[in-house]
Structures are given as C-alpha cells and as structure tokens.
Motif scaffolding. Sequence first.
Motif, PDB file in Angstrom:
ATOM      1  N   VAL A 120       0.985  -1.313   0.063  1.00 12.71           N
ATOM      2  CA  VAL A 120      -0.149  -0.056   0.166  1.00 12.71           C
ATOM      3  C   VAL A 120       0.743   1.017   0.060  1.00 12.71           C
ATOM      4  O   VAL A 120       1.982   1.317   0.727  1.00 12.71           O
ATOM      5  CB  VAL A 120      -0.895   0.097   1.218  1.00 12.71           C
ATOM      6  N   GLN A 121       0.564   2.081  -0.931  1.00 19.33           N
ATOM      7  CA  GLN A 121       1.235   3.585  -0.782  1.00 19.33           C
ATOM      8  C   GLN A 121       0.299   4.323  -0.130  1.00 19.33           C
ATOM      9  O   GLN A 121      -1.048   4.517  -0.815  1.00 19.33           O
ATOM     10  CB  GLN A 121       1.664   3.953  -2.202  1.00 19.33           C
ATOM     11  N   ARG A 122       0.756   5.216   0.566  1.00 19.67           N
ATOM     12  CA  ARG A 122      -0.092   6.342   1.168  1.00 19.67           C
ATOM     13  C   ARG A 122       0.610   7.493   1.381  1.00 19.67           C
ATOM     14  O   ARG A 122       1.738   7.622   1.539  1.00 19.67           O
ATOM     15  CB  ARG A 122      -0.559   5.775   2.609  1.00 19.67           C
ATOM     16  N   CYS A 123      -0.027   8.545   0.687  1.00 19.25           N
ATOM     17  CA  CYS A 123       0.835   9.893   0.980  1.00 19.25           C
ATOM     18  C   CYS A 123      -0.446  11.014   1.135  1.00 19.25           C
ATOM     19  O   CYS A 123      -1.570  10.823   0.885  1.00 19.25           O
ATOM     20  CB  CYS A 123       1.554  10.313  -0.162  1.00 19.25           C
ATOM     21  N   ARG A 124      -0.005  12.331   1.546  1.00 21.09           N
ATOM     22  CA  ARG A 124      -0.646  13.526   1.590  1.00 21.09           C
ATOM     23  C   ARG A 124      -0.978  14.015   0.166  1.00 21.09           C
ATOM     24  O   ARG A 124       0.175  14.047  -0.557  1.00 21.09           O
ATOM     25  CB  ARG A 124      -0.226  14.485   2.523  1.00 21.09           C
ATOM     26  N   LEU A 125      -1.973  14.184  -0.181  1.00 20.05           N
ATOM     27  CA  LEU A 125      -2.310  14.709  -1.604  1.00 20.05           C
ATOM     28  C   LEU A 125      -1.587  16.097  -1.910  1.00 20.05           C
ATOM     29  O   LEU A 125      -1.067  16.306  -3.092  1.00 20.05           O
ATOM     30  CB  LEU A 125      -3.977  14.757  -1.813  1.00 20.05           C
ATOM     31  N   ASN A 126      -1.416  16.960  -0.806  1.00 18.96           N
ATOM     32  CA  ASN A 126      -0.869  18.117  -0.999  1.00 18.96           C
ATOM     33  C   ASN A 126       0.442  18.066  -1.311  1.00 18.96           C
ATOM     34  O   ASN A 126       1.098  18.773  -1.827  1.00 18.96           O
ATOM     35  CB  ASN A 126      -1.088  19.143   0.201  1.00 18.96           C
ATOM     36  N   ASP A 127       1.147  16.999  -1.120  1.00 13.89           N
ATOM     37  CA  ASP A 127       2.538  16.808  -1.221  1.00 13.89           C
ATOM     38  C   ASP A 127       2.712  16.574  -2.977  1.00 13.89           C
ATOM     39  O   ASP A 127       3.862  16.586  -3.097  1.00 13.89           O
ATOM     40  CB  ASP A 127       2.998  15.636  -0.504  1.00 13.89           C
ATOM     41  N   TYR A 128       1.861  16.364  -3.587  1.00 10.78           N
ATOM     42  CA  TYR A 128       1.937  16.002  -5.115  1.00 10.78           C
ATOM     43  C   TYR A 128       1.012  16.954  -5.917  1.00 10.78           C
ATOM     44  O   TYR A 128      -0.010  16.568  -5.952  1.00 10.78           O
ATOM     45  CB  TYR A 128       1.494  14.517  -5.138  1.00 10.78           C
ATOM     46  N   ALA A 129       1.586  17.968  -6.296  1.00 10.88           N
ATOM     47  CA  ALA A 129       0.882  18.840  -6.955  1.00 10.88           C
ATOM     48  C   ALA A 129       0.143  18.604  -8.258  1.00 10.88           C
ATOM     49  O   ALA A 129      -1.057  18.855  -8.442  1.00 10.88           O
ATOM     50  CB  ALA A 129       1.814  20.143  -7.242  1.00 10.88           C
ATOM     51  N   GLU A 130       0.666  17.640  -9.043  1.00 10.91           N
ATOM     52  CA  GLU A 130      -0.116  17.015 -10.244  1.00 10.91           C
ATOM     53  C   GLU A 130      -1.392  16.500  -9.833  1.00 10.91           C
ATOM     54  O   GLU A 130      -2.434  16.518 -10.372  1.00 10.91           O
ATOM     55  CB  GLU A 130       0.670  16.700 -11.089  1.00 10.91           C
ATOM     56  N   ASP A 131      -0.976  15.502  -8.827  1.00 12.14           N
ATOM     57  CA  ASP A 131      -2.303  14.654  -8.391  1.00 12.14           C
ATOM     58  C   ASP A 131      -3.073  15.456  -7.839  1.00 12.14           C
ATOM     59  O   ASP A 131      -4.544  15.416  -8.018  1.00 12.14           O
ATOM     60  CB  ASP A 131      -1.705  13.444  -7.379  1.00 12.14           C
TER      61      ASP A 131
END
Length: 178
Positions: A66-77
Amino acid sequence: MITWRNLEEADFGLLGEWLENEHVKRWWNHETTPEAVARDFSPTIRGEEPNEDLLVSCDGVPVGLVQRCRLNDYAEDLAEFAAAVPVSDGAMIIDYLIGDPDRVGQGLGPRIIREVVASTWTDHPGCGEVLVAVSAANRPSWRALEKAGGTRIAEAEMTPDNPIDDRRHFVYRFARPA
C-alpha cells in the motif's frame, strides 16, 4: 491478521516479482528490473519522498503493498483530483496491490484497504478524508474499494497509470468517522 511495516530494500526482490505478475503489471505498468525498483522505491526509504510504502502481510506472510501519501505533497495529483472533486486540506490518497496471485479474489483487498484507511485516522490526525482514483476499467479494484466502505463520489478524466487505458476514472472517498 493484517499487519504492515515500511518497505525495506530487502523487500525489493519480492516487490519486483509482484510487479511482474500479470494481475499487477496490467494496472501498475511499472518497470521491474532490480535497478528500476530500487530507483523508484529507495527515495521513500531514505526519507526523500513524502509518501509511505507499506509492505502488507496476512498472518505474517507478505501479500501486498500500500502506498499512502498526503495529496498536497503531489501538485499534479492534487490538480487532477481538485478538477474532479472538492479536496480537503490534509486529504490522503492510497494505492495498493495484492502481489501474490494466489491471494487475489479472496476478499483480502477490501480487508487491507479498510484497515489501512482506519489506521490513517490515527497515523495522520490532520487527515479528514482518503481519496482513491481508479481506472473505470479496473473493476476488481473499484469493487474492493466499495466492499471496504468507500463511496464513489465522481467519474473523472484523469491520467491513467497505464497508457493503454483511457482517462475515465472513478473517484472514491473514505471520510473520517465522526
């Protein structure tokens, strides 16, 4: 019992094998050479990438990632999600795979998703929602999200992980319990 831990370099061989399995390769479209796996997953291990790569085990046996991340850390996403749905500050996203083909279709995916999402509320107290975009053609994946309690909130045009797919995606939301 479902458990997970941070991915380690010693897991790269297993991860490379999983990425080669047809049921994973079809949707992840990832290079699988040892060099490519190290190139793409080492930055997270070294703390250079702001996401979590979690090796998931069932009864002590590794079964998925599972990959989990804050959306704000990835501008394009963030831009793609925000074009489709309202996105709260602190929103997280997840991606997942069941690597072992013998474990596919046994209800393991929804269990993993449900448990990782539940832990997100504790692990990331500022997160109010978990969002997931999945190719509309990937029925097993979006059905796992529904079985895990995700709510489909939009159909959107988004960049596919695999260039052979069209841009049609479903967006699912898990809201922090009240």
